[in-house]
Design a protein around this motif. Structure first.
Motif, short mmCIF file in Angstrom:
data_model
loop_
_atom_site.label_atom_id
_atom_site.label_comp_id
_atom_site.label_asym_id
_atom_site.label_seq_id
_atom_site.Cartn_x
_atom_site.Cartn_y
_atom_site.Cartn_z
N VAL A 5 0.86 -1.18 0.00
CA VAL A 5 0.00 0.00 0.00
C VAL A 5 0.90 1.23 0.00
O VAL A 5 1.82 1.34 0.79
N THR A 6 0.62 2.14 -0.91
CA THR A 6 1.37 3.38 -0.98
C THR A 6 0.40 4.54 -0.86
O THR A 6 -0.59 4.60 -1.57
N TRP A 7 0.69 5.41 0.08
CA TRP A 7 -0.09 6.63 0.23
C TRP A 7 0.68 7.79 -0.38
O TRP A 7 1.90 7.82 -0.35
N ARG A 8 -0.06 8.75 -0.90
CA ARG A 8 0.53 10.00 -1.39
C ARG A 8 0.24 11.07 -0.36
O ARG A 8 -0.89 11.22 0.09
N ALA A 45 4.69 4.34 2.69
CA ALA A 45 3.90 3.19 3.05
C ALA A 45 2.79 3.65 3.98
O ALA A 45 2.88 4.72 4.59
N GLU A 46 1.73 2.88 4.08
CA GLU A 46 0.63 3.21 4.99
C GLU A 46 1.22 3.48 6.38
O GLU A 46 1.94 2.66 6.92
N ARG A 65 -3.64 10.57 0.50
CA ARG A 65 -4.50 9.84 -0.45
C ARG A 65 -4.01 8.41 -0.64
O ARG A 65 -2.81 8.15 -0.66
N ASP A 66 -4.98 7.54 -0.78
CA ASP A 66 -4.74 6.15 -1.14
C ASP A 66 -5.35 6.00 -2.53
O ASP A 66 -6.56 5.83 -2.67
#
Length: 75
Positions: A5-8, A45-46, A65-66
């Motif tokens: 999972v990558t968040w911006r 990462a989250e 954001r996800d």
């Protein structure tokens, strides 16, 4: 296949008032540059601390954001 999972993470410089709350909560995610904060990196990462920083920002200048979904600040 498992994907990470990558968040911006983004800080709006037009809203940021440079309180430093985000940098105090997560110095590896945010830093103060002059009178404004910025994300150390735009993807992470989250990380609950990113959400905590977005929730704690007095100017609501941080958005997490996800993908296309906004996950922070939390309602």
């Amino acid at each position: 296949m498992v994907t990470a999972v990558t968040w911006r993470v983004a800080v709006d410089p037009g809203l940021c008032m440079g309180s430093g709350m985000c940098a105090a909560l997560a110095p590896d995610l945010f830093r103060l540059e002059g009178n404004h904060a910025e994300a150390v990196r735009q993807e992470t990462a989250e990380d609950e601390r990113a959400l905590d920083a977005a929730d704690s920002c007095p100017a609501l200048a941080i958005v997490v954001r996800d993908g296309e979904r906004t996950v922070g600040p939390r309602p």
